[in-house]
Design a protein around this motif. Structure first.
Motif, PDB file in Angstrom:
ATOM      1  N   VAL A 239       0.738  -0.980  -0.139  1.00 44.34           N
ATOM      2  CA  VAL A 239      -0.214   0.208   0.363  1.00 44.34           C
ATOM      3  C   VAL A 239       1.159   1.590   0.103  1.00 44.34           C
ATOM      4  O   VAL A 239       0.560   2.084  -0.697  1.00 44.34           O
ATOM      5  CB  VAL A 239      -1.020  -0.031   1.010  1.00 44.34           C
ATOM      6  CG1 VAL A 239      -1.535   1.246   1.626  1.00 44.34           C
ATOM      7  CG2 VAL A 239      -2.094  -1.041   0.528  1.00 44.34           C
ATOM      8  N   THR A 240       1.737   1.334   0.819  1.00 45.79           N
ATOM      9  CA  THR A 240       2.517   2.288   1.147  1.00 45.79           C
ATOM     10  C   THR A 240       3.267   3.077  -0.428  1.00 45.79           C
ATOM     11  O   THR A 240       3.721   3.447  -0.561  1.00 45.79           O
ATOM     12  CB  THR A 240       3.628   2.088   1.980  1.00 45.79           C
ATOM     13  OG1 THR A 240       3.303   1.828   3.102  1.00 45.79           O
ATOM     14  CG2 THR A 240       4.923   3.758   1.788  1.00 45.79           C
ATOM     15  N   GLU A 241       4.043   1.547  -1.141  1.00 43.55           N
ATOM     16  CA  GLU A 241       4.632   1.370  -2.598  1.00 43.55           C
ATOM     17  C   GLU A 241       3.581   2.423  -3.452  1.00 43.55           C
ATOM     18  O   GLU A 241       4.341   2.953  -4.242  1.00 43.55           O
ATOM     19  CB  GLU A 241       5.346   0.458  -2.647  1.00 43.55           C
ATOM     20  CG  GLU A 241       5.863   0.236  -3.917  1.00 43.55           C
ATOM     21  CD  GLU A 241       6.809  -0.924  -4.280  1.00 43.55           C
ATOM     22  OE1 GLU A 241       6.267  -1.977  -5.705  1.00 43.55           O
ATOM     23  OE2 GLU A 241       7.787  -1.106  -3.808  1.00 43.55           O
ATOM     24  N   ASP A 242       2.409   1.632  -3.372  1.00 45.79           N
ATOM     25  CA  ASP A 242       1.689   2.165  -4.670  1.00 45.79           C
ATOM     26  C   ASP A 242       0.763   3.411  -4.495  1.00 45.79           C
ATOM     27  O   ASP A 242       0.693   3.744  -5.429  1.00 45.79           O
ATOM     28  CB  ASP A 242       0.437   1.426  -4.864  1.00 45.79           C
ATOM     29  CG  ASP A 242       0.577  -0.009  -5.547  1.00 45.79           C
ATOM     30  OD1 ASP A 242       1.656  -0.572  -5.528  1.00 45.79           O
ATOM     31  OD2 ASP A 242      -0.395  -0.825  -5.855  1.00 45.79           O
ATOM     32  N   LEU A 243       0.812   3.660  -2.843  1.00 43.30           N
ATOM     33  CA  LEU A 243      -0.313   5.041  -3.147  1.00 43.30           C
ATOM     34  C   LEU A 243       1.249   6.260  -3.359  1.00 43.30           C
ATOM     35  O   LEU A 243       1.063   7.428  -4.033  1.00 43.30           O
ATOM     36  CB  LEU A 243      -0.105   5.702  -1.547  1.00 43.30           C
ATOM     37  CG  LEU A 243      -1.395   4.757  -0.674  1.00 43.30           C
ATOM     38  CD1 LEU A 243      -1.205   5.185   0.077  1.00 43.30           C
ATOM     39  CD2 LEU A 243      -2.414   5.085  -2.095  1.00 43.30           C
ATOM     40  N   SER A 244       2.513   5.633  -3.684  1.00 49.50           N
ATOM     41  CA  SER A 244       4.172   6.672  -3.755  1.00 49.50           C
ATOM     42  C   SER A 244       3.870   6.888  -5.177  1.00 49.50           C
ATOM     43  O   SER A 244       4.584   8.100  -6.106  1.00 49.50           O
ATOM     44  CB  SER A 244       4.554   6.061  -3.441  1.00 49.50           C
ATOM     45  OG  SER A 244       5.647   5.025  -4.056  1.00 49.50           O
ATOM     46  N   LEU A 245       3.084   5.722  -5.992  1.00 49.18           N
ATOM     47  CA  LEU A 245       3.115   6.469  -7.569  1.00 49.18           C
ATOM     48  C   LEU A 245       1.574   7.153  -7.882  1.00 49.18           C
ATOM     49  O   LEU A 245       2.106   7.817  -8.941  1.00 49.18           O
ATOM     50  CB  LEU A 245       2.515   5.076  -7.983  1.00 49.18           C
ATOM     51  CG  LEU A 245       4.125   4.283  -8.138  1.00 49.18           C
ATOM     52  CD1 LEU A 245       3.461   2.521  -8.705  1.00 49.18           C
ATOM     53  CD2 LEU A 245       4.854   4.111  -8.570  1.00 49.18           C
ATOM     54  N   ILE A 246       0.844   7.517  -7.206  1.00 48.23           N
ATOM     55  CA  ILE A 246       0.057   8.174  -6.961  1.00 48.23           C
ATOM     56  C   ILE A 246      -0.350   9.454  -7.667  1.00 48.23           C
ATOM     57  O   ILE A 246       1.067  10.030  -6.703  1.00 48.23           O
ATOM     58  CB  ILE A 246      -1.384   8.505  -6.357  1.00 48.23           C
ATOM     59  CG1 ILE A 246      -1.518   6.786  -6.420  1.00 48.23           C
ATOM     60  CG2 ILE A 246      -2.209   9.142  -5.953  1.00 48.23           C
ATOM     61  CD1 ILE A 246      -2.919   6.723  -5.379  1.00 48.23           C
ATOM     62  N   PRO A 247      -0.069  10.534  -8.644  1.00 49.10           N
ATOM     63  CA  PRO A 247       0.305  11.463  -8.497  1.00 49.10           C
ATOM     64  C   PRO A 247       0.398  12.475  -6.694  1.00 49.10           C
ATOM     65  O   PRO A 247      -0.428  12.562  -6.179  1.00 49.10           O
ATOM     66  CB  PRO A 247      -0.707  12.649  -9.546  1.00 49.10           C
ATOM     67  CG  PRO A 247      -0.310  11.410 -10.333  1.00 49.10           C
ATOM     68  CD  PRO A 247      -0.914  10.217  -9.592  1.00 49.10           C
TER      69      PRO A 247
END
Length: 256
Positions: free
Chosen positions: A94-102
């Motif tokens: 979750v932390t990793e994927d949220l970091s990819l959001i603009p």
């Protein structure tokens, strides 16, 4: 609307993706069946703007620009591409994927509040490999939709985690029919569920096969040669040769 016309990708020998056509509207779930994993992944990558096709036309809301299609779409759980690593914990994913959001959409990079708001707190300490198929799909699609710019979901082979369509089909139907956020949803699967009556397509449905050669006409029976009858002989030809005997006798009498 997602519109695909004669989409095809070259491979080393055979086509990586044979020509395929389909159309998907917002608020609609389409299932696309394909036998080979390579073909399914190639189609998923192309539909989400992450692989350039060799031929054909791909458009989203009347634009064919790959960058705009990529920004409007999310590729979910594609094997060998962006599927989560099995040794990763849900919290770290979750932390990793949220970091990819603009940045303007993501807010604080904290997994705990997101897990709580989206009802995934019970999964926080689990490894990805421990997730049941249904919960895995719920988590990954929720992460994909954390970006409000996402209007098109492309899920690669959700049926590879379970042979039961009930573990993935209801979730995708619910996402497509959500009136608050109508999405165009495409799931590329190994085979269509037996009870599926919604929009569907098959990889390679636009392949143009060469016409079969026409059968040669059967030879006509040989006409027997005409029998040539001999011509009738002339009357003179049929006269007996003894017709000259009287003249011979007269000459003999004169000689005497």
């Amino acid at each position: 609307m997602l519109s695909v016309q004669q989409l095809q990708i070259n491979g080393r020998r055979d086509d990586l993706l044979p020509a395929t056509s389909l159309q998907v509207h917002r608020g609609e779930l389409m299932l696309v069946a394909g036998e080979g994993q390579d073909q399914r992944t190639a189609l998923a990558l192309a539909l989400s703007g992450r692989m350039k096709p060799s031929n054909g036309v791909l458009s989203w809301d009347n634009t064919t620009k790959t960058k705009k299609i990529r920004l409007a779409s999310a590729l979910v759980d594609s094997p060998g591409v962006n599927e989560p690593e099995q040794h990763l914990s849900v919290r770290d994913l979750v932390t990793e994927d949220l970091s990819l959001i603009p940045r303007r959409y993501r807010g604080a990079l904290l997994s705990k509040p997101w897990l709580k708001v989206n009802s995934f707190e019970d999964l926080a300490e689990l490894w990805i490999e421990q997730l049941p198929a249904g919960r895995r799909l719920e988590l990954l699609t929720a992460l994909a939709l954390a970006d409000p710019a996402t209007d098109l979901l492309v899920i690669d082979s959700p049926d590879r985690h379970s042979a039961d369509p009930g573990t993935w089909l209801p979730r995708l139907q619910a996402l497509a029919s959500d009136a608050g956020r109508p999405l165009a949803v495409v799931a590329v699967v190994g085979a269509l569920p037996d009870n599926w009556t919604g929009p569907a397509a098959v990889i390679g449905n636009s392949v143009a096969y060469p016409p079969e050669p026409e059968a040669e006409p059967a030879p006509s029976p040989t006409t027997p040669a005409a029998v040539v009858e001999p011509k009738a002989k002339h009357a003179a030809d049929t006269a007996p040769e003894t017709a000259e005997e009287p003249e011979i006798e007269n000459l003999q009498r004169t000689a005497k």
